[in-house]
Motif scaffolding. Structure first.
Motif, PDB file in Angstrom:
ATOM      1  N   ALA A   1       0.853  -1.188   0.000  1.00  0.00           N
ATOM      2  CA  ALA A   1       0.000   0.000   0.000  1.00  0.00           C
ATOM      3  C   ALA A   1       0.884   1.231   0.000  1.00  0.00           C
ATOM      4  O   ALA A   1       1.954   1.231   0.592  1.00  0.00           O
ATOM      5  CB  ALA A   1      -0.911   0.015   1.216  1.00  0.00           C
ATOM      6  N   ARG A   2       0.412   2.232  -0.668  1.00  0.00           N
ATOM      7  CA  ARG A   2       1.125   3.505  -0.673  1.00  0.00           C
ATOM      8  C   ARG A   2       0.658   4.325   0.530  1.00  0.00           C
ATOM      9  O   ARG A   2      -0.468   4.155   1.001  1.00  0.00           O
ATOM     10  CB  ARG A   2       0.845   4.250  -1.955  1.00  0.00           C
ATOM     11  CG  ARG A   2       1.512   3.579  -3.132  1.00  0.00           C
ATOM     12  CD  ARG A   2       1.336   4.384  -4.367  1.00  0.00           C
ATOM     13  NE  ARG A   2       2.495   4.142  -5.214  1.00  0.00           N
ATOM     14  CZ  ARG A   2       2.759   4.843  -6.278  1.00  0.00           C
ATOM     15  NH1 ARG A   2       1.972   5.828  -6.637  1.00  0.00           N
ATOM     16  NH2 ARG A   2       3.817   4.564  -7.000  1.00  0.00           N
ATOM     17  N   PRO A   3       1.518   5.228   1.017  1.00  0.00           N
ATOM     18  CA  PRO A   3       1.123   6.079   2.149  1.00  0.00           C
ATOM     19  C   PRO A   3      -0.173   6.834   1.856  1.00  0.00           C
ATOM     20  O   PRO A   3      -0.367   7.339   0.757  1.00  0.00           O
ATOM     21  CB  PRO A   3       2.303   7.039   2.306  1.00  0.00           C
ATOM     22  CG  PRO A   3       3.458   6.326   1.682  1.00  0.00           C
ATOM     23  CD  PRO A   3       2.877   5.507   0.568  1.00  0.00           C
ATOM     24  N   ARG A   4      -1.037   6.870   2.822  1.00  0.00           N
ATOM     25  CA  ARG A   4      -2.320   7.580   2.737  1.00  0.00           C
ATOM     26  C   ARG A   4      -3.220   7.072   1.610  1.00  0.00           C
ATOM     27  O   ARG A   4      -4.067   7.783   1.098  1.00  0.00           O
ATOM     28  CB  ARG A   4      -2.095   9.089   2.613  1.00  0.00           C
ATOM     29  CG  ARG A   4      -1.413   9.693   3.841  1.00  0.00           C
ATOM     30  CD  ARG A   4      -1.110  11.155   3.685  1.00  0.00           C
ATOM     31  NE  ARG A   4      -0.162  11.488   2.634  1.00  0.00           N
ATOM     32  CZ  ARG A   4       1.162  11.341   2.686  1.00  0.00           C
ATOM     33  NH1 ARG A   4       1.707  10.852   3.785  1.00  0.00           N
ATOM     34  NH2 ARG A   4       1.941  11.692   1.704  1.00  0.00           N
ATOM     35  N   SER A   5      -3.033   5.830   1.207  1.00  0.00           N
ATOM     36  CA  SER A   5      -3.872   5.239   0.160  1.00  0.00           C
ATOM     37  C   SER A   5      -4.930   4.350   0.798  1.00  0.00           C
ATOM     38  O   SER A   5      -4.694   3.712   1.816  1.00  0.00           O
ATOM     39  CB  SER A   5      -3.018   4.407  -0.790  1.00  0.00           C
ATOM     40  OG  SER A   5      -3.828   3.732  -1.713  1.00  0.00           O
ATOM     41  N   THR A   6      -6.093   4.300   0.211  1.00  0.00           N
ATOM     42  CA  THR A   6      -7.157   3.440   0.732  1.00  0.00           C
ATOM     43  C   THR A   6      -7.130   2.056   0.099  1.00  0.00           C
ATOM     44  O   THR A   6      -7.826   1.156   0.558  1.00  0.00           O
ATOM     45  CB  THR A   6      -8.531   4.071   0.484  1.00  0.00           C
ATOM     46  OG1 THR A   6      -8.697   4.273  -0.918  1.00  0.00           O
ATOM     47  CG2 THR A   6      -8.652   5.400   1.214  1.00  0.00           C
ATOM     48  N   SER A   7      -6.320   1.864  -0.944  1.00  0.00           N
ATOM     49  CA  SER A   7      -6.270   0.553  -1.600  1.00  0.00           C
ATOM     50  C   SER A   7      -4.999  -0.207  -1.226  1.00  0.00           C
ATOM     51  O   SER A   7      -3.953   0.390  -0.976  1.00  0.00           O
ATOM     52  CB  SER A   7      -6.351   0.716  -3.115  1.00  0.00           C
ATOM     53  OG  SER A   7      -5.227   1.417  -3.581  1.00  0.00           O
ATOM     54  N   ILE A   8      -5.122  -1.523  -1.168  1.00  0.00           N
ATOM     55  CA  ILE A   8      -4.002  -2.410  -0.890  1.00  0.00           C
ATOM     56  C   ILE A   8      -3.916  -3.412  -2.029  1.00  0.00           C
ATOM     57  O   ILE A   8      -4.909  -4.055  -2.377  1.00  0.00           O
ATOM     58  CB  ILE A   8      -4.186  -3.156   0.444  1.00  0.00           C
ATOM     59  CG1 ILE A   8      -4.242  -2.166   1.601  1.00  0.00           C
ATOM     60  CG2 ILE A   8      -3.080  -4.170   0.660  1.00  0.00           C
ATOM     61  CD1 ILE A   8      -4.570  -2.811   2.931  1.00  0.00           C
ATOM     62  N   SER A   9      -2.731  -3.543  -2.614  1.00  0.00           N
ATOM     63  CA  SER A   9      -2.520  -4.539  -3.653  1.00  0.00           C
ATOM     64  C   SER A   9      -2.161  -5.866  -2.997  1.00  0.00           C
ATOM     65  O   SER A   9      -1.435  -5.900  -2.000  1.00  0.00           O
ATOM     66  CB  SER A   9      -1.393  -4.117  -4.590  1.00  0.00           C
ATOM     67  OG  SER A   9      -1.747  -2.971  -5.311  1.00  0.00           O
ATOM     68  N   HIS A  10      -2.648  -6.949  -3.563  1.00  0.00           N
ATOM     69  CA  HIS A  10      -2.351  -8.276  -3.038  1.00  0.00           C
ATOM     70  C   HIS A  10      -1.946  -9.163  -4.204  1.00  0.00           C
ATOM     71  O   HIS A  10      -2.647  -9.260  -5.205  1.00  0.00           O
ATOM     72  CB  HIS A  10      -3.574  -8.863  -2.333  1.00  0.00           C
ATOM     73  CG  HIS A  10      -3.336 -10.244  -1.834  1.00  0.00           C
ATOM     74  ND1 HIS A  10      -4.120 -11.301  -2.214  1.00  0.00           N
ATOM     75  CD2 HIS A  10      -2.406 -10.752  -0.992  1.00  0.00           C
ATOM     76  CE1 HIS A  10      -3.681 -12.397  -1.629  1.00  0.00           C
ATOM     77  NE2 HIS A  10      -2.642 -12.080  -0.880  1.00  0.00           N
ATOM     78  N   TYR A  11      -0.786  -9.782  -4.085  1.00  0.00           N
ATOM     79  CA  TYR A  11      -0.273 -10.682  -5.116  1.00  0.00           C
ATOM     80  C   TYR A  11       0.219 -11.959  -4.464  1.00  0.00           C
ATOM     81  O   TYR A  11       0.715 -11.943  -3.336  1.00  0.00           O
ATOM     82  CB  TYR A  11       0.899 -10.044  -5.875  1.00  0.00           C
ATOM     83  CG  TYR A  11       0.537  -8.772  -6.579  1.00  0.00           C
ATOM     84  CD1 TYR A  11      -0.084  -8.792  -7.815  1.00  0.00           C
ATOM     85  CD2 TYR A  11       0.794  -7.537  -5.992  1.00  0.00           C
ATOM     86  CE1 TYR A  11      -0.429  -7.618  -8.462  1.00  0.00           C
ATOM     87  CE2 TYR A  11       0.449  -6.363  -6.624  1.00  0.00           C
ATOM     88  CZ  TYR A  11      -0.157  -6.410  -7.858  1.00  0.00           C
ATOM     89  OH  TYR A  11      -0.496  -5.243  -8.488  1.00  0.00           O
ATOM     90  N   VAL A  12       0.116 -13.056  -5.183  1.00  0.00           N
ATOM     91  CA  VAL A  12       0.686 -14.321  -4.765  1.00  0.00           C
ATOM     92  C   VAL A  12       1.707 -14.687  -5.840  1.00  0.00           C
ATOM     93  O   VAL A  12       1.360 -14.800  -7.016  1.00  0.00           O
ATOM     94  CB  VAL A  12      -0.378 -15.427  -4.613  1.00  0.00           C
ATOM     95  CG1 VAL A  12       0.282 -16.742  -4.252  1.00  0.00           C
ATOM     96  CG2 VAL A  12      -1.389 -15.028  -3.562  1.00  0.00           C
ATOM     97  N   LEU A  13       2.975 -14.795  -5.448  1.00  0.00           N
ATOM     98  CA  LEU A  13       4.059 -15.043  -6.392  1.00  0.00           C
ATOM     99  C   LEU A  13       4.724 -16.349  -6.020  1.00  0.00           C
ATOM    100  O   LEU A  13       5.117 -16.563  -4.873  1.00  0.00           O
ATOM    101  CB  LEU A  13       5.071 -13.894  -6.332  1.00  0.00           C
ATOM    102  CG  LEU A  13       6.289 -13.981  -7.218  1.00  0.00           C
ATOM    103  CD1 LEU A  13       5.877 -13.908  -8.700  1.00  0.00           C
ATOM    104  CD2 LEU A  13       7.260 -12.868  -6.900  1.00  0.00           C
TER     105      LEU A  13
END
Length: 69
Positions: free
Chosen positions: A52-64
């Motif tokens: 997540a970026r600072p002050r962002s409401t979205s979170i990226s999720h990846y499975v690698l």
């Protein structure tokens, strides 16, 4: 790093020792690479990456998952 670039950047870093990502302070270094590979060797599970970026409401999720052999 931009969310859409996370899989490509981590994939290139983890797939070999020579990669086209310019290393700068505060980015992905050898210690993180070693920790990820050690976790793969000991658990056999893929990497679960959340970012997540600072002050962002979205979170990226990846499975690698990589072949360490």
């Amino acid at each position: 790093m931009p969310h859409k670039e996370i899989p490509d950047m981590l994939g290139r870093v983890l797939s070999g020792t020579k990669y086209g990502v310019k290393q700068t302070r505060g980015k992905f270094g050898l210690g993180a690479k070693m920790a990820l590979i050690w976790s793969k060797m000991t658990t056999g599970l893929p990497f679960d990456i959340r970012s997540a970026r600072p002050r962002s409401t979205s979170i990226s999720h990846y499975v690698l998952d990589i072949d360490i052999h």
